[in-house]
Design an enzyme around this catalytic site. Structure first.
Site, PDB file in Angstrom:
ATOM      1  N   SER A  27       0.826  -1.213   0.000  1.00 49.80           N
ATOM      2  CA  SER A  27       0.000   0.000   0.000  1.00 49.80           C
ATOM      3  C   SER A  27       0.859   1.261   0.000  1.00 49.80           C
ATOM      4  CB  SER A  27      -0.937   0.001   1.201  1.00 49.80           C
ATOM      5  OG  SER A  27      -0.178   0.125   2.392  1.00 49.80           O
ATOM      6  N   ALA A  30       2.713   2.790  -5.379  1.00 49.93           N
ATOM      7  CA  ALA A  30       2.461   1.881  -6.505  1.00 49.93           C
ATOM      8  C   ALA A  30       1.164   1.106  -6.280  1.00 49.93           C
ATOM      9  CB  ALA A  30       3.644   0.920  -6.673  1.00 49.93           C
ATOM     10  N   TYR A  59       8.079   8.246   3.463  1.00 52.72           N
ATOM     11  CA  TYR A  59       9.331   8.898   3.866  1.00 52.72           C
ATOM     12  C   TYR A  59       9.958   9.770   2.783  1.00 52.72           C
ATOM     13  CZ  TYR A  59       9.225   6.003   8.020  1.00 52.72           C
ATOM     14  OH  TYR A  59       8.863   5.433   9.201  1.00 52.72           O
ATOM     15  N   GLU A 129      17.698  18.426  -8.300  1.00 48.85           N
ATOM     16  CA  GLU A 129      18.506  17.478  -7.524  1.00 48.85           C
ATOM     17  C   GLU A 129      19.647  16.960  -8.391  1.00 48.85           C
ATOM     18  OE1 GLU A 129      15.118  15.800  -4.458  1.00 48.85           O
ATOM     19  OE2 GLU A 129      15.524  14.645  -6.240  1.00 48.85           O
ATOM     20  N   ASP A 236      10.267  -8.501   0.483  1.00 50.22           N
ATOM     21  CA  ASP A 236       9.444  -9.722   0.509  1.00 50.22           C
ATOM     22  C   ASP A 236       8.945 -10.137  -0.876  1.00 50.22           C
ATOM     23  OD1 ASP A 236       9.751  -9.447   3.239  1.00 50.22           O
ATOM     24  OD2 ASP A 236       7.752  -8.616   3.558  1.00 50.22           O
ATOM     25  N   HIS A 257      22.227   6.518  -0.417  1.00 43.70           N
ATOM     26  CA  HIS A 257      22.027   7.972  -0.427  1.00 43.70           C
ATOM     27  C   HIS A 257      23.211   8.598   0.287  1.00 43.70           C
ATOM     28  CE1 HIS A 257      20.279  11.918  -0.081  1.00 43.70           C
ATOM     29  NE2 HIS A 257      19.248  11.519  -0.805  1.00 43.70           N
ATOM     30  N   ARG A 304      24.340  10.495  -7.420  1.00 39.47           N
ATOM     31  CA  ARG A 304      24.476   9.946  -6.065  1.00 39.47           C
ATOM     32  C   ARG A 304      25.622   8.971  -5.870  1.00 39.47           C
ATOM     33  NH1 ARG A 304      18.306   9.120  -4.359  1.00 39.47           N
ATOM     34  NH2 ARG A 304      17.986  11.342  -4.500  1.00 39.47           N
ATOM     35  N   HIS A 365      19.543   3.046   0.334  1.00 41.54           N
ATOM     36  CA  HIS A 365      18.386   3.917   0.118  1.00 41.54           C
ATOM     37  C   HIS A 365      17.392   3.351  -0.882  1.00 41.54           C
ATOM     38  CE1 HIS A 365      16.260   7.709  -0.172  1.00 41.54           C
ATOM     39  NE2 HIS A 365      16.518   7.820  -1.467  1.00 41.54           N
ATOM     40  N   ARG A 400      19.666   5.082 -10.265  1.00 41.34           N
ATOM     41  CA  ARG A 400      18.436   5.864 -10.433  1.00 41.34           C
ATOM     42  C   ARG A 400      18.708   7.353 -10.322  1.00 41.34           C
ATOM     43  NH1 ARG A 400      14.382   7.834  -6.439  1.00 41.34           N
ATOM     44  NH2 ARG A 400      16.010   7.267  -4.988  1.00 41.34           N
ATOM     45  N   SER A 405      11.628   7.716  -8.989  1.00 44.13           N
ATOM     46  CA  SER A 405      10.960   6.455  -8.631  1.00 44.13           C
ATOM     47  C   SER A 405       9.479   6.632  -8.310  1.00 44.13           C
ATOM     48  CB  SER A 405      11.663   5.778  -7.456  1.00 44.13           C
ATOM     49  OG  SER A 405      11.930   6.712  -6.463  1.00 44.13           O
TER      50      SER A 405
HETATM   51  P1  FAD Z   1       6.441   1.292  -0.617  1.00 43.98           P
HETATM   52  O1  FAD Z   1       5.973   2.676  -0.540  1.00 43.98           O
HETATM   53  O2  FAD Z   1       7.653   0.945   0.155  1.00 43.98           O
HETATM   54  O3  FAD Z   1       5.253   0.346  -0.114  1.00 43.98           O
HETATM   55  C1  FAD Z   1       5.487  -1.025   0.111  1.00 43.98           C
HETATM   56  C2  FAD Z   1       4.233  -1.653   0.671  1.00 43.98           C
HETATM   57  O4  FAD Z   1       4.348  -3.066   0.607  1.00 43.98           O
HETATM   58  C3  FAD Z   1       3.924  -1.342   2.116  1.00 43.98           C
HETATM   59  O5  FAD Z   1       2.548  -1.077   2.235  1.00 43.98           O
HETATM   60  C4  FAD Z   1       4.218  -2.646   2.861  1.00 43.98           C
HETATM   61  O6  FAD Z   1       3.402  -2.878   3.994  1.00 43.98           O
HETATM   62  C5  FAD Z   1       3.877  -3.636   1.778  1.00 43.98           C
HETATM   63  N1  FAD Z   1       4.519  -4.943   1.946  1.00 43.98           N
HETATM   64  C6  FAD Z   1       5.824  -5.261   1.822  1.00 43.98           C
HETATM   65  N2  FAD Z   1       6.008  -6.574   2.025  1.00 43.98           N
HETATM   66  C7  FAD Z   1       4.801  -7.103   2.284  1.00 43.98           C
HETATM   67  C8  FAD Z   1       4.334  -8.403   2.605  1.00 43.98           C
HETATM   68  N3  FAD Z   1       5.153  -9.453   2.703  1.00 43.98           N
HETATM   69  N4  FAD Z   1       3.010  -8.577   2.826  1.00 43.98           N
HETATM   70  C9  FAD Z   1       2.150  -7.544   2.768  1.00 43.98           C
HETATM   71  N5  FAD Z   1       2.537  -6.287   2.473  1.00 43.98           N
HETATM   72  C10 FAD Z   1       3.847  -6.074   2.240  1.00 43.98           C
HETATM   73  N6  FAD Z   1      11.671   8.628  -4.534  1.00 43.98           N
HETATM   74  C11 FAD Z   1      11.389   9.706  -5.292  1.00 43.98           C
HETATM   75  O7  FAD Z   1      11.010   9.571  -6.466  1.00 43.98           O
HETATM   76  N7  FAD Z   1      11.498  10.956  -4.762  1.00 43.98           N
HETATM   77  C12 FAD Z   1      11.905  11.183  -3.489  1.00 43.98           C
HETATM   78  O8  FAD Z   1      11.972  12.308  -3.045  1.00 43.98           O
HETATM   79  C13 FAD Z   1      12.231  10.061  -2.683  1.00 43.98           C
HETATM   80  N8  FAD Z   1      12.689  10.239  -1.412  1.00 43.98           N
HETATM   81  C14 FAD Z   1      12.879   9.133  -0.640  1.00 43.98           C
HETATM   82  C15 FAD Z   1      13.255   9.312   0.700  1.00 43.98           C
HETATM   83  C16 FAD Z   1      13.380   8.213   1.537  1.00 43.98           C
HETATM   84  C17 FAD Z   1      13.779   8.407   2.978  1.00 43.98           C
HETATM   85  C18 FAD Z   1      13.150   6.915   1.031  1.00 43.98           C
HETATM   86  C19 FAD Z   1      13.265   5.715   1.917  1.00 43.98           C
HETATM   87  C20 FAD Z   1      12.824   6.738  -0.300  1.00 43.98           C
HETATM   88  C21 FAD Z   1      12.685   7.833  -1.143  1.00 43.98           C
HETATM   89  N9  FAD Z   1      12.335   7.687  -2.481  1.00 43.98           N
HETATM   90  C22 FAD Z   1      12.069   8.777  -3.241  1.00 43.98           C
HETATM   91  C23 FAD Z   1      12.052   6.363  -3.031  1.00 43.98           C
HETATM   92  C24 FAD Z   1      10.530   6.147  -3.041  1.00 43.98           C
HETATM   93  O9  FAD Z   1       9.988   6.662  -1.849  1.00 43.98           O
HETATM   94  C25 FAD Z   1      10.180   4.685  -3.158  1.00 43.98           C
HETATM   95  O10 FAD Z   1      10.877   4.116  -4.223  1.00 43.98           O
HETATM   96  C26 FAD Z   1       8.694   4.511  -3.403  1.00 43.98           C
HETATM   97  O11 FAD Z   1       7.961   5.201  -2.436  1.00 43.98           O
HETATM   98  C27 FAD Z   1       8.331   3.038  -3.381  1.00 43.98           C
HETATM   99  O12 FAD Z   1       6.936   2.935  -3.451  1.00 43.98           O
HETATM  100  P2  FAD Z   1       6.284   1.503  -3.497  1.00 43.98           P
HETATM  101  O13 FAD Z   1       4.815   1.735  -3.577  1.00 43.98           O
HETATM  102  O14 FAD Z   1       6.926   0.696  -4.541  1.00 43.98           O
HETATM  103  O15 FAD Z   1       6.670   0.817  -2.101  1.00 43.98           O
HETATM  104  C1  SIN Z   2      16.031  12.948  -1.629  1.00 45.66           C
HETATM  105  O1  SIN Z   2      15.141  13.728  -1.311  1.00 45.66           O
HETATM  106  O2  SIN Z   2      17.223  13.204  -1.591  1.00 45.66           O
HETATM  107  C2  SIN Z   2      15.629  11.605  -2.078  1.00 45.66           C
HETATM  108  C3  SIN Z   2      15.160  11.691  -3.455  1.00 45.66           C
HETATM  109  C4  SIN Z   2      15.102  10.346  -4.050  1.00 45.66           C
HETATM  110  O3  SIN Z   2      15.501   9.363  -3.433  1.00 45.66           O
HETATM  111  O4  SIN Z   2      14.657  10.269  -5.195  1.00 45.66           O
END
Ligand code: FAD
Ligand code: SIN
Length: 536
Positions: A27, A30, A59, A129, A236, A257, A304, A365, A400, A405
């Protein structure tokens, strides 16, 4: 999961079977953006392993990259920046798809009521950035991810066609293997029929049957000791797909990072956004001297991997465990306005960023690789899509580009929703899927060992598969992970699955995949740097 915590009524119930058109595991941005689109076509189960909020998405700080200011920017520049950052390993079709689809992705986010900062004239307030040749990052102050997560959670909660299952942990996806067939990596038509999901309240593993399953489980940062990711980021989905014999690619490309706040004991580490360097902050060593000119003419705004390696090298040179990021040269008022959350967080630790330099160090990161998927987000396993950070679309190649992302997740969620909607009517539920075999025991002593072994995996990855690698280090990691793998698989076979045990299994699988694919790459390329094959 603590078995003692099970509700009495729930503990005695039978395993359940659910049927949905779509099963979405994850959740974050994506999973939720896919669920919102797919709900127009069918009934969706949205699964997350803890709360709806806890995700990498929450985050994210910097923002979302998209060409919006056509007076100075265009798609070709964004495409070029992405290819350069990826060390020319990116798939040009995936790059074009995301860059050109980004404005529509932004429109989707706006329609879900995500609030991006704007200037007085109403145009977006754009940040820049590392690696971007233009100002093209849309943001919400310095907590863009929290704003996105808030908006999407509101939307999915209000949607009657989405059933939310929080505190549900996906253990394995269901394929022909569970119907008693032999499945190998060469089996041509591996098909996904849903997943076995551990209900954390009852301790039961329930069967979720689905016509289409979507993996949106996020990243793998928690495989390392120091990470910016929430500790649920244990890879996972990737581990499940790998065990089901699906294709997994580019795992060696772990992005560190450069500037996580150095505050020993914090796990995860708090991020100091790259946008702060875009705004004018500079890196300095512990003597207060700038050092980036020794490594790259783009100085603090180099990509990076370059900046992380430069910091790593400075720390080794001076025998220190951090460097400084200095934003004291900028107007204090403006700094507080642009970075209110970073300002408050640092102040709570006694660091006034308008007067004091910020101690920073690199942290794991982002994972550029993952479950290999095509331009529709479809994996090598039929009826299974992979989107977001757990997927490998080919966009990032070897590294990346910052803020690419979140937008990739939205663009591919849209592609996967469209494609699956066009084929789902041809699928039906399997009625011969057996229940999860619930036999097995759980011993308190095992819990202690599991926590200890997870720490061992973190240390192995940090010591041997970090920013700078070598054949010897990778071999060492491989041998140590192998011992942990054997022990954990033995334990899994005789135990009731708990979240901790499953996560341990998964981080060992992920550590193995990163190490193996790093060993296979006999060159330094993108984020993979090895002293045995230095840059040419
Ligand atoms: P996530 O948002 O991580 O969601 C994963 C979900 O999967 C969660 O709900 C979790 O509960 C669920 N899940 C996992 N395993 C299981 C399981 N076994 N069973 C059930 N549920 C499960 N990207 C940018 O483009 N710009 C930014 O500024 C940026 N800043 C960032 C700053 C930080 C500190 C971090 C950590 C990342 C940052 N990123 C940034 C990267 C970006 O946030 C992530 O790549 C993106 O949010 C991933 O989204 P997602 O939906 O794929 O996964
Ligand atoms: C950051 O804000 O520096 C993170 C951006 C990113 O991971 O894409």
């Amino acid at each position: 999961m603590n078995p003692q915590r099970f509700h009495d009524s729930a503990r005695n119930r039978k395993n359940m079977t659910y049927k949905y058109d779509y099963l979405v595991i994850g959740s974050g941005i994506a999973g939720m953006s896919f669920a919102l689109k797919a709900s127009r076509k069918g009934k969706v189960a949205l699964i997350c392993k803890t709360t709806l909020d806890e995700a990498n998405t929450y985050y994210a700080q910097g923002g979302v990259a998209s060409v919006t200011n056509l007076e100075v920017d265009d798609f070709d520049k964004h495409i070029h920046d992405t290819m350069v950052a990826g060390d020319w390993l990116s798939d040009p079709q995936a790059v074009e798809k995301v860059v050109k689809g980004a404005p529509k992705g932004i429109a989707d986010l706006l329609s879900w009521k995500v609030d991006f900062d704007r200037k007085e004239d109403g145009s977006f307030d754009l940040h820049r950035e590392g690696g971007h040749s233009e100002f093209r990052i849309l943001h919400h102050a310095d907590n863009t991810g929290a704003e996105i997560q808030r908006s999407l959670v509101e939307q999915v909660k209000a949607n009657p066609d989405i059933d939310i299952y929080d505190h549900h942990f996906a253990v394995e996806i269901i394929t022909q293997h569970h119907l008693g067939k032999i499945v190998t990596r060469r089996t041509p038509d591996i098909t996904c029929y849903g997943a076995y999901i551990l209900n954390e309240d009852s301790g039961k593993v329930d069967t979720f049957l689905a016509k289409v399953t979507v993996m949106a489980t996020g990243g793998v940062g928690a495989v390392y000791t120091t990470t910016t990711n929430p500790l649920i980021a244990t890879g996972d989905g990737i581990a499940m797909v790998y065990r089901a014999k699906g294709q997994v690619k580019d795992m060696e490309f772990i992005q560190f990072h450069p500037t996580a706040l150095y505050h020993p004991g914090d796990r995860p580490s708090f991020l100091i956004t790259e946008a702060m360097r875009g705004y004018g902050a500079v890196l300095r060593n512990l003597d207060g001297e700038e050092f980036m000119h020794k490594y790259d003419p783009r100085l603090s705004l180099a990509p990076r991997d370059v900046v992380a390696r430069a910091i790593d090298s400075e720390m080794k040179l001076h025998g220190t465990d951090h460097v400084y990021l200095d934003v004291t040269g900028k107007d204090p008022e403006e700094t507080r306005r642009h970075f209110p959350n970073i300002y408050e967080k640092c102040l709570s630790l006694g660091i006034d960023i308008t007067k004091d330099m910020i101690p920073v160090a690199p942290a794991a990161h982002y994972l550029c690789g993952g479950i290999k998927c095509d331009l529709n987000g479809e994996s090598s396993i039929k009826r299974l899509y992979a989107i977001g950070e757990c997927s490998c679309t080919g966009l990032h190649g070897g590294n990346r580009l910052a803020s690419n992302s979140l937008i990739e997740a939205v663009v591919y969620a849209d592609a996967a929703a469209r494609h699956s909607a066009s084929v789902i009517d041809g699928y039906d539920w399997r009625h011969d899927v057996p229940e999860w075999n619930d036999e097995g025991t759980a011993h308190p002593e095992e819990m202690v060992l599991i926590i200890q072994e997870a720490k061992e995996v973190n240390q192995i990855m940090a010591y041997y598969v970090g920013i700078v690698r070598s054949d010897l280090r990778l071999k060492r990691a491989w041998n140590r992970l192998d011992i942990l793998y054997e022990e954990t698989e033995r334990l899994f076979k005789v135990s009731k699955p708990t979240r901790e045990l499953c996560e341990l299994r998964n981080i060992i699988n992920i550590g193995y995949l990163i190490t193996r694919q790093a060993m296979e790459r006999k060159e330094s390329r993108g984020l993979h740097y090895t002293v045995d094959y230095p840059h040419k």
